[in-house]
Design a protein around this motif. Structure first.
Motif, PDB file in Angstrom:
ATOM      1  N   LYS A  35      48.249  38.969  35.208  1.00  0.00           N
ATOM      2  CA  LYS A  35      47.515  39.254  36.439  1.00  0.00           C
ATOM      3  C   LYS A  35      47.841  38.208  37.508  1.00  0.00           C
ATOM      4  O   LYS A  35      48.083  38.547  38.672  1.00  0.00           O
ATOM      5  CB  LYS A  35      46.011  39.292  36.165  1.00  0.00           C
ATOM      6  N   GLU A  36      47.867  36.930  37.092  1.00  0.00           N
ATOM      7  CA  GLU A  36      48.233  35.866  38.023  1.00  0.00           C
ATOM      8  C   GLU A  36      49.653  36.075  38.535  1.00  0.00           C
ATOM      9  O   GLU A  36      49.922  35.911  39.731  1.00  0.00           O
ATOM     10  CB  GLU A  36      48.129  34.494  37.347  1.00  0.00           C
ATOM     11  N   ASN A  37      50.543  36.437  37.638  1.00  0.00           N
ATOM     12  CA  ASN A  37      51.936  36.680  38.005  1.00  0.00           C
ATOM     13  C   ASN A  37      52.026  37.830  39.010  1.00  0.00           C
ATOM     14  O   ASN A  37      52.772  37.763  39.990  1.00  0.00           O
ATOM     15  CB  ASN A  37      52.764  36.980  36.762  1.00  0.00           C
ATOM     16  N   LYS A  80      45.734  37.546  31.461  1.00  0.00           N
ATOM     17  CA  LYS A  80      45.360  36.698  32.598  1.00  0.00           C
ATOM     18  C   LYS A  80      46.617  36.198  33.310  1.00  0.00           C
ATOM     19  O   LYS A  80      46.691  36.243  34.540  1.00  0.00           O
ATOM     20  CB  LYS A  80      44.519  35.514  32.101  1.00  0.00           C
ATOM     21  N   LEU A  81      47.600  35.737  32.539  1.00  0.00           N
ATOM     22  CA  LEU A  81      48.839  35.240  33.140  1.00  0.00           C
ATOM     23  C   LEU A  81      49.604  36.366  33.837  1.00  0.00           C
ATOM     24  O   LEU A  81      50.186  36.156  34.905  1.00  0.00           O
ATOM     25  CB  LEU A  81      49.713  34.576  32.074  1.00  0.00           C
ATOM     26  N   ASN A  91      44.887  35.703  27.193  1.00  0.00           N
ATOM     27  CA  ASN A  91      45.632  34.733  27.996  1.00  0.00           C
ATOM     28  C   ASN A  91      46.853  35.385  28.635  1.00  0.00           C
ATOM     29  O   ASN A  91      47.160  35.130  29.806  1.00  0.00           O
ATOM     30  CB  ASN A  91      46.066  33.536  27.138  1.00  0.00           C
ATOM     31  N   LEU A 146      49.656  38.814  41.073  1.00  0.00           N
ATOM     32  CA  LEU A 146      49.121  38.336  42.349  1.00  0.00           C
ATOM     33  C   LEU A 146      50.141  37.454  43.075  1.00  0.00           C
ATOM     34  O   LEU A 146      50.306  37.552  44.301  1.00  0.00           O
ATOM     35  CB  LEU A 146      47.815  37.565  42.130  1.00  0.00           C
ATOM     36  N   GLN A 147      50.831  36.607  42.307  1.00  0.00           N
ATOM     37  CA  GLN A 147      51.848  35.759  42.916  1.00  0.00           C
ATOM     38  C   GLN A 147      53.004  36.594  43.447  1.00  0.00           C
ATOM     39  O   GLN A 147      53.547  36.300  44.514  1.00  0.00           O
ATOM     40  CB  GLN A 147      52.351  34.719  41.904  1.00  0.00           C
ATOM     41  N   HIS A 149      51.889  38.029  46.635  1.00  0.00           N
ATOM     42  CA  HIS A 149      51.874  36.979  47.664  1.00  0.00           C
ATOM     43  C   HIS A 149      53.307  36.685  48.135  1.00  0.00           C
ATOM     44  O   HIS A 149      53.547  36.535  49.343  1.00  0.00           O
ATOM     45  CB  HIS A 149      51.213  35.712  47.115  1.00  0.00           C
TER      46      HIS A 149
END
Length: 180
Positions: A95-97, A92-93, A89, A99-100, A103
């Motif tokens: 990786k999301e962070n 995953k977080l 988890n 990507l954000q 962005h």
């Protein structure tokens, strides 16, 4: 002398029941066995029974400890599984962070580019206004000179409208319209 010899039938037909032991600890253990197992037919039987009971107690204690170890190992496995899930988890977080963050960097770069374009357009607009005003003044001066040279010709002054100020234009059409 061994146990067999101690309890062999004597020739007179009696069993030897009493064993003399010189070690005080061993003597105490035999005495405790006699006291605890009064129903035993001999000292040897009492001692063997005491040894068996102690062995059963130790086996029960070992089984209890093994069960506790097994339970602890199961808990450890559960915790390790939860830790792996938490790690997944977190990954995953992260990786999301990431990507954000990328962005956000992209949006910041676009915003900076738009701000530069707006600044460039504002400067260009100011320069164009100044050029238009100079051209209007030059045209007015030219008309005045032509009129003076034609003597009798009345110049049409200020034939061109003055351009509206930037604030007035913003009310009509915002600068950012069409850019986003």
């Amino acid at each position: 002398m061994n146990f067999y010899e101690l309890f062999e039938k004597k020739e007179d037909g009696k069993h030897q029941q009493d064993v003399t032991i010189s070690d005080p600890k061993a003597a105490l253990a035999l005495k405790q066995a006699r006291a605890r197992y009064t129903y035993a037919d001999s000292d040897l039987e009492a001692f063997v029974k005491m040894t068996q009971d102690k062995e059963e107690e130790e086996d029960a204690e070992i089984e209890k400890i093994e069960n506790e170890i097994s339970s602890t190992e199961d808990e450890i496995k559960d915790l390790e599984a939860k830790e792996r899930q938490s790690d997944q988890n977190i990954a995953k977080l992260e990786k999301e962070n990431e990507l954000q963050d990328k962005h956000i960097q992209t949006l910041n770069a676009k915003e900076t580019a738009y701000e530069r374009k707006i600044d460039a357009m504002t400067r260009a607009e100011t320069e164009y206004r100044l050029q238009i005003e100079r051209l209007q003044q030059s045209l007015n001066d030219l008309e005045t000179r032509v009129a003076k040279s034609l003597k009798g010709f009345t110049p049409v002054q200020h034939r061109f409208k003055k351009l509206p100020e930037p604030e007035e234009l913003e009310k009509e059409v915002p600068y950012t319209a069409g850019l986003l």
